[in-house]
Design a protein around this motif. Structure first.
Motif, short mmCIF file in Angstrom:
data_model
loop_
_atom_site.label_atom_id
_atom_site.label_comp_id
_atom_site.label_asym_id
_atom_site.label_seq_id
_atom_site.Cartn_x
_atom_site.Cartn_y
_atom_site.Cartn_z
N ASP A 146 -16.51 76.83 70.99
CA ASP A 146 -15.79 76.59 69.74
C ASP A 146 -14.59 77.51 69.57
N ASP A 172 -18.84 74.00 62.00
CA ASP A 172 -19.77 72.98 62.48
C ASP A 172 -20.87 72.74 61.46
N ARG A 181 -15.01 67.33 69.59
CA ARG A 181 -16.37 67.37 70.12
C ARG A 181 -17.45 66.90 69.14
N LYS A 213 -17.49 66.22 66.06
CA LYS A 213 -17.58 66.83 64.74
C LYS A 213 -17.67 65.71 63.71
N ASP A 216 -21.79 75.00 74.85
CA ASP A 216 -22.55 73.85 74.36
C ASP A 216 -23.57 73.46 75.43
N PHE A 270 -16.48 79.08 64.19
CA PHE A 270 -17.58 78.25 64.69
C PHE A 270 -18.50 77.80 63.57
N ARG A 276 -9.93 74.32 68.71
CA ARG A 276 -10.76 73.11 68.76
C ARG A 276 -11.47 72.82 67.44
N THR A 277 -11.53 73.77 66.53
CA THR A 277 -12.35 73.61 65.33
C THR A 277 -11.61 73.89 64.03
N SER A 337 -20.26 79.79 69.62
CA SER A 337 -20.32 78.37 69.26
C SER A 337 -21.66 78.01 68.63
#
Length: 463
Positions: A150, A106, A168, A170, A270, A103, A154-155, A445
């Protein structure tokens, strides 16, 4: 927050760092891929590889074993999460490898401090759990959940081709290297049939499913019967403890509030401003009514409060439960019906690493972390390795059966420091790895409303 001494850490320090969080703000821009040489240059590197981390995946035995098997010096710089994020963003030249959480990308990735890692240079990339690549331990299993927030699938991936969906909102910068998502969650298949991206922001290493610990003398129930709602159960007024940071604190209490039927959330990974405002109002009312005994961070209080009886239910890391079990305390770890909160660690490479030999050493270290010994060390803390197969060679079959298989301990088993921690006949709370990792409610996240999130959390703590 004071900065711990760099290098080796004590048992108490290590136990506190298992779920530490970032508080840094995201920057601007993004780093281009830095691949370096494709050839092994172990003999050519005679310097010291610098690892920056918070100590979650560091023990003195790991450091010694890494140096022995890699053939070069390894220096761990262990610091607190806030300092790590600040240094990762502003001083990429001060480290070679970053050990942190998915996470955290980000905040860190958009600043250009990290290079894209070429998965073709990761020897066991094909063995990395599908949880990281496809979002589920059992892809296609309708009974498994992705979890909100997160999650690493997804990241983790980065790509500049614009073919993959950006994860999302980013941000990206020069070279247009976005954090992207490969798998379509609606179908469980690759977006438009695209191949797996070749680059990641960091290689997954250690991870876990988190929940709440509870004193069985007060709560005499099986782990599967203990809900997140217990954090807000008035029966335990004055005997509940929370993690003191906003990122975990808001997720844990959101899970509790939803389980209590107090409110619902669009995405607990989120939250919107309105959701944060409403949850804060609930928490302040609970605090003023005396619900919470305290808020722990990186001191020994998380273990001490439970052991003393002052607290009977609290947010905990697996390592804390392992420590209390080692002491013979009757603590168990919930397997909430709502699902677990996940976290995952990774190893990234600084964009300042340009020397081919040093870059090869960085890749060598990452590959070593997935070769088995490190995974065995982390297993005894109650954590999982992203590549589990080689770990099996470094543990007793009874340990593997207990920690991964979910079977009763065939004999007394050692903890991370060698002394007996698991008694014969005990079963890991929540069962096997495949059973525990099927049910994620959310992942730690960084919210898009993180500034508002931090402000409201501080209001709650001060109320």
């Amino acid at each position: 927050m004071s900065r711990p001494t760099a290098g080796r850490v004590t048992r108490g320090e290590l136990l506190q760092r298992g779920g530490a969080l970032v508080a840094g703000a995201a920057g601007l821009g993004v780093a281009p891929a830095a691949l370096g040489s494709q050839h092994s240059s172990r003999a050519a590197f005679d310097g010291t590889l610098r690892i920056l981390g918070i100590g979650t995946d560091h023990t003195s035995s790991l450091e010694q074993r890494a140096e022995q098997e890699l053939g070069f010096a390894v220096a761990y710089d262990v610091t607190d999460p806030d300092s790590l994020v600040e240094r990762a963003i502003t001083q990429p030249g001060s480290f070679d490898v970053l050990s942190y959480f998915h996470f955290g990308y980000d905040a860190i990735w958009p600043t250009g401090s990290l290079a894209a890692v070429d998965t073709r240079r990761i020897a066991r990339w094909d063995e990395v759990s599908p949880l990281f690549k496809l979002g589920k331990v059992r892809p296609g299993d309708a009974g498994s959940t992705y979890g909100q927030g997160d999650a690493p699938f997804r990241t983790m991936y980065v790509d500049g081709s614009r073919r993959y969906p950006v994860a999302r909102d980013k941000p990206a910068g020069r070279e247009s290297m976005h954090l992207v998502q490969w798998i379509d969650e609606r179908t469980g298949e690759a977006h438009r049939g695209l191949p797996e991206p070749a680059f990641v922001a960091g290689v997954p290493t250690v991870f876990n499913v988190d929940a709440i610990g509870y004193n069985t003398r007060a709560i005499d129930r099986r782990p599967e019967q203990v809900s997140w709602a217990e954090l807000l159960n008035r029966r335990w007024r004055g005997r509940v403890a929370l993690f003191g940071g906003a990122h975990i604190g808001f997720q844990d209490t959101a899970l509790a509030a939803e389980a209590q039927g107090l409110m619902r959330f669009r995405d607990k990974g989120d939250m919107t401003r309105a959701e944060l405002d409403r949850l804060t109002k609930i928490l302040i009312a609970q605090k003023r009514a005396g619900q919470f005994h305290g808020f722990w961070t990186f001191g020994p209080e998380v273990v001490d409060w439970m052991r003393s009886g002052d607290v009977v239910v609290e947010a905990m890391w697996a390592a804390h439960v392992v420590e209390l079990r080692r002491q013979g305390f009757p603590v168990r770890y919930a397997a909430p019906p709502e699902g677990f909160r996940g976290w995952s660690g990774s190893l990234s490479i600084s964009s300042a690493v340009q020397d081919p030999a040093r870059l090869d050493a960085a890749y060598g270290y990452i590959n070593w972390q997935l070769s088995g010994f490190a995974g065995a060390e982390m297993m005894r803390f109650g954590y999982y390795s992203a590549v589990q197969g080689p770990t099996r060679r470094h543990v007793d079959p009874a340990e593997w059966a207990y920690w991964i298989g979910g079977r009763p301990a065939a004999k007394a088993l050692p903890g991370p420091f060698g002394d007996v921690t698991i008694r014969q006949g005990e079963v890991r709370d929540g069962g096997s790895f495949r059973r525990r990792a099927r049910r994620f409610a959310s992942w730690i996240s960084i919210f898009r409303q993180r500034v508002h999130q931090e402000r409201r959390w501080q209001e709650f703590l001060a109320a």
